[in-house]
Write an enzyme that holds these catalytic residues in place. Structure first.
Site, PDB file in Angstrom:
ATOM      1  N   ASN A 118     -10.299   0.520   0.390  1.00 28.28           N
ATOM      2  CA  ASN A 118      -8.831   0.558   0.341  1.00 28.28           C
ATOM      3  C   ASN A 118      -8.362   0.043  -1.015  1.00 28.28           C
ATOM      4  OD1 ASN A 118      -6.088   0.199   0.648  1.00 28.28           O
ATOM      5  ND2 ASN A 118      -6.227  -0.891   2.610  1.00 28.28           N
ATOM      6  N   CYS A 147       0.815  -1.227   0.000  1.00 34.00           N
ATOM      7  CA  CYS A 147       0.000   0.000   0.000  1.00 34.00           C
ATOM      8  C   CYS A 147       0.846   1.274   0.000  1.00 34.00           C
ATOM      9  CB  CYS A 147      -0.930   0.019   1.205  1.00 34.00           C
ATOM     10  SG  CYS A 147      -2.057  -1.367   1.244  1.00 34.00           S
ATOM     11  N   HIS A 197      -2.916   7.383   3.597  1.00 35.30           N
ATOM     12  CA  HIS A 197      -3.383   6.169   2.927  1.00 35.30           C
ATOM     13  C   HIS A 197      -4.827   5.904   3.356  1.00 35.30           C
ATOM     14  CE1 HIS A 197      -3.801   2.274   1.321  1.00 35.30           C
ATOM     15  NE2 HIS A 197      -3.692   1.635   2.465  1.00 35.30           N
TER      16      HIS A 197
HETATM   17  N1  ACO Z   1     -18.967  -8.094   9.418  1.00 36.63           N
HETATM   18  C1  ACO Z   1     -19.405  -8.395  10.645  1.00 36.63           C
HETATM   19  N2  ACO Z   1     -18.581  -8.845  11.623  1.00 36.63           N
HETATM   20  C2  ACO Z   1     -17.284  -8.997  11.323  1.00 36.63           C
HETATM   21  C3  ACO Z   1     -16.770  -8.699  10.052  1.00 36.63           C
HETATM   22  C4  ACO Z   1     -17.654  -8.239   9.077  1.00 36.63           C
HETATM   23  N3  ACO Z   1     -17.267  -7.928   7.834  1.00 36.63           N
HETATM   24  N4  ACO Z   1     -15.432  -8.931  10.063  1.00 36.63           N
HETATM   25  C5  ACO Z   1     -15.121  -9.374  11.301  1.00 36.63           C
HETATM   26  N5  ACO Z   1     -16.241  -9.403  12.063  1.00 36.63           N
HETATM   27  C6  ACO Z   1     -16.360  -9.792  13.458  1.00 36.63           C
HETATM   28  C7  ACO Z   1     -15.245 -10.680  13.920  1.00 36.63           C
HETATM   29  O1  ACO Z   1     -15.483 -12.022  13.576  1.00 36.63           O
HETATM   30  C8  ACO Z   1     -15.255 -10.448  15.415  1.00 36.63           C
HETATM   31  O2  ACO Z   1     -16.274 -11.215  15.975  1.00 36.63           O
HETATM   32  P1  ACO Z   1     -16.047 -11.910  17.417  1.00 36.63           P
HETATM   33  O3  ACO Z   1     -15.867 -10.752  18.368  1.00 36.63           O
HETATM   34  O4  ACO Z   1     -17.315 -12.645  17.597  1.00 36.63           O
HETATM   35  O5  ACO Z   1     -14.831 -12.754  17.274  1.00 36.63           O
HETATM   36  C9  ACO Z   1     -15.684  -8.979  15.534  1.00 36.63           C
HETATM   37  O6  ACO Z   1     -16.290  -8.634  14.273  1.00 36.63           O
HETATM   38  C10 ACO Z   1     -14.541  -8.039  15.806  1.00 36.63           C
HETATM   39  O7  ACO Z   1     -13.496  -8.317  14.875  1.00 36.63           O
HETATM   40  P2  ACO Z   1     -12.152  -7.527  14.884  1.00 36.63           P
HETATM   41  O8  ACO Z   1     -11.280  -8.049  13.788  1.00 36.63           O
HETATM   42  O9  ACO Z   1     -11.582  -7.522  16.248  1.00 36.63           O
HETATM   43  O10 ACO Z   1     -12.692  -6.063  14.519  1.00 36.63           O
HETATM   44  P3  ACO Z   1     -11.906  -4.717  14.466  1.00 36.63           P
HETATM   45  O11 ACO Z   1     -12.596  -3.709  15.253  1.00 36.63           O
HETATM   46  O12 ACO Z   1     -10.432  -4.898  14.686  1.00 36.63           O
HETATM   47  O13 ACO Z   1     -12.111  -4.290  12.939  1.00 36.63           O
HETATM   48  C11 ACO Z   1     -10.885  -4.256  10.881  1.00 36.63           C
HETATM   49  C12 ACO Z   1     -11.617  -5.106  11.919  1.00 36.63           C
HETATM   50  C13 ACO Z   1     -11.901  -3.312  10.250  1.00 36.63           C
HETATM   51  C14 ACO Z   1     -10.285  -5.166   9.833  1.00 36.63           C
HETATM   52  C15 ACO Z   1      -9.775  -3.443  11.579  1.00 36.63           C
HETATM   53  O14 ACO Z   1      -8.996  -4.261  12.396  1.00 36.63           O
HETATM   54  C16 ACO Z   1      -8.896  -2.733  10.607  1.00 36.63           C
HETATM   55  O15 ACO Z   1      -9.316  -1.878   9.847  1.00 36.63           O
HETATM   56  N6  ACO Z   1      -7.579  -3.022  10.623  1.00 36.63           N
HETATM   57  C17 ACO Z   1      -6.670  -2.400   9.725  1.00 36.63           C
HETATM   58  C18 ACO Z   1      -6.460  -3.296   8.615  1.00 36.63           C
HETATM   59  C19 ACO Z   1      -6.256  -2.612   7.303  1.00 36.63           C
HETATM   60  O16 ACO Z   1      -6.595  -1.489   7.063  1.00 36.63           O
HETATM   61  N7  ACO Z   1      -5.710  -3.372   6.400  1.00 36.63           N
HETATM   62  C20 ACO Z   1      -5.596  -2.965   5.069  1.00 36.63           C
HETATM   63  C21 ACO Z   1      -4.315  -3.339   4.503  1.00 36.63           C
HETATM   64  S1  ACO Z   1      -3.008  -2.476   5.207  1.00 36.63           S
HETATM   65  C22 ACO Z   1      -3.216  -1.020   4.896  1.00 36.63           C
HETATM   66  O17 ACO Z   1      -3.702  -0.665   3.840  1.00 36.63           O
HETATM   67  C23 ACO Z   1      -2.858  -0.086   5.936  1.00 36.63           C
END
Ligand code: ACO
Length: 330
Positions: free
Chosen positions: A285, A116, A256
């Protein structure tokens, strides 16, 4: 000794595919909701490329617009760098395919892999080649067909990504300070937190690898989130120091576009929430294309005008990160 030359962006362009995939569409594909996606990411929709559209098609469409904006012909381009993690194929480079599509027959071309962070790395590489006098005019592109590399059955990743491309034309000279000094860093020790493990020389394509879905992107979301906030905020501070500019003097910050909560956390740390640019709601993204698309949109919608100081910052797989400052001279 010859002094480095000043380098400016003289044109930008972007392209997103026609098909829009909304959060409501995703509700029919995986166990998720519009509310969950919007609350956790700030995303409402993303664009998805057609089957016959590859990264070079998206990149070429953005490049044509950037060249038009710059008033530069394709023949005048000496160098094309395409930042991508979703190339048309391993080789030849996507940059060579773009060259052929736009008719930039005098350019030499290569791809740059920094996930990215790729567009900022490519901008810096092209700038330095122009500054050193090696080339006069360069085309820098971030182009991604992320939809090929996400597992559409994995709700934790497939909701996050979209396809698109952005481009910038760089040339020696221009008004103001142009593209200033970058700060960039990498940490290969954290590679396994965000990667596409299969399909390369480590784990070549095989029936077993496909059954294990190793051709798709994997991510430890929470860890990525934490590092993204820390590294981008630090990089911005370092880039401002390196270029001897205060955050108060910056007109626009373009981070980003990975997640609105990452962007909000950086804005809070830096105290610049009033000047943060974001379009993650519309495109999700788009990896290395995200910064390039956002820069083009910020210029075209009048957020960035002549004489403005702009900070760019990125974070991605590797991990890789960076920041730069520009004075907009157009
Ligand atoms: N819909 C509904 N529920 C979901 C989904 C979804 N799409 N995805 C995950 N969940 C659930 C999980 O299963 C979990 O359930 P549980 O508590 O019963 O186990 C719950 O939601 C919480 O999941 P987390 O992964 O802890 O949620 P979080 O608040 O961390 O959000 C996310 C997840 C949005 C991916 C976040 O961690 C994030 O944005 N991280 C950054 C990652 C990123 O941007 N990566 C891109 C590539 S790198 C870059 O470009 C910077």
């Amino acid at each position: 000794m010859q002094l480095p030359r000043k380098v400016s962006i003289i044109g930008t362009g972007s392209y997103v595919p026609e098909r829009v995939l909304t959060n409501h569409d995703l509700e029919k594909m995986v166990d998720t909701t519009d509310e969950w996606i919007y609350a956790r990411t700030g995303m409402r929709e993303r664009h998805i490329a057609a089957e016959n559209e590859a990264a070079s098609d998206l990149g070429a469409a953005a490049a044509v617009k950037a060249l038009e904006d710059a008033g530069v012909s394709a023949e005048e381009i000496d160098l094309i760098i395409v930042a991508t993690l979703s190339p048309d194929m391993f080789f030849p480079s996507t940059a060579c395919f773009v060259q052929e599509k736009i008719g930039a027959k005098n350019a030499f071309c290569y791809d740059l892999g920094a996930a990215c962070s790729g567009f900022l790395y490519a901008l810096d590489a092209a700038k330095n080649q122009i500054a050193a006098g090696a080339v006069e005019t360069a085309l820098v592109i971030g182009s991604e067909k992320m939809s090929t590399f996400v597992d559409w059955e994995d709700r934790s990743t497939c909701i996050l990504f979209g396809d698109g491309a952005g481009a910038a034309v760089l040339k020696a000279g221009g008004e103001g300070r142009g593209i200033m000094q970058s700060v960039m860093g990498s940490d290969g020790g954290l590679a396994d937190l965000l990667m596409t493990p299969g399909g390369g020389s480590r784990t070549p394509i095989s029936h077993e690898m496909i059954e294990q879905k190793q051709q798709y992107l994997t991510m430890q979301g929470r860890e990525v989130f934490k590092h993204a906030v820390t590294r981008m905020a630090e990089a911005v501070v370092q880039a401002l120091e390196k270029n001897e500019i205060s955050a108060d003097d910056i007109n626009c910050f373009i981070p980003h576009q990975a997640n609105i909560r990452i962007i909000d956390a950086i804005a809070k740390r830096l105290g610049v929430a009033d000047r943060m640019y974001t379009n993650v709601e519309k495109y999700a993204n788009t990896s290395s294309a995200a910064l390039a698309i956002a820069l083009d949109e910020a210029v075209k919608d009048g957020t960035i005008t002549k004489g403005d100081l702009v900070v760019l910052t990125v974070f991605g797989g590797g991990f890789t990160w960076g920041a730069n400052v520009l004075e907009w001279g157009k």
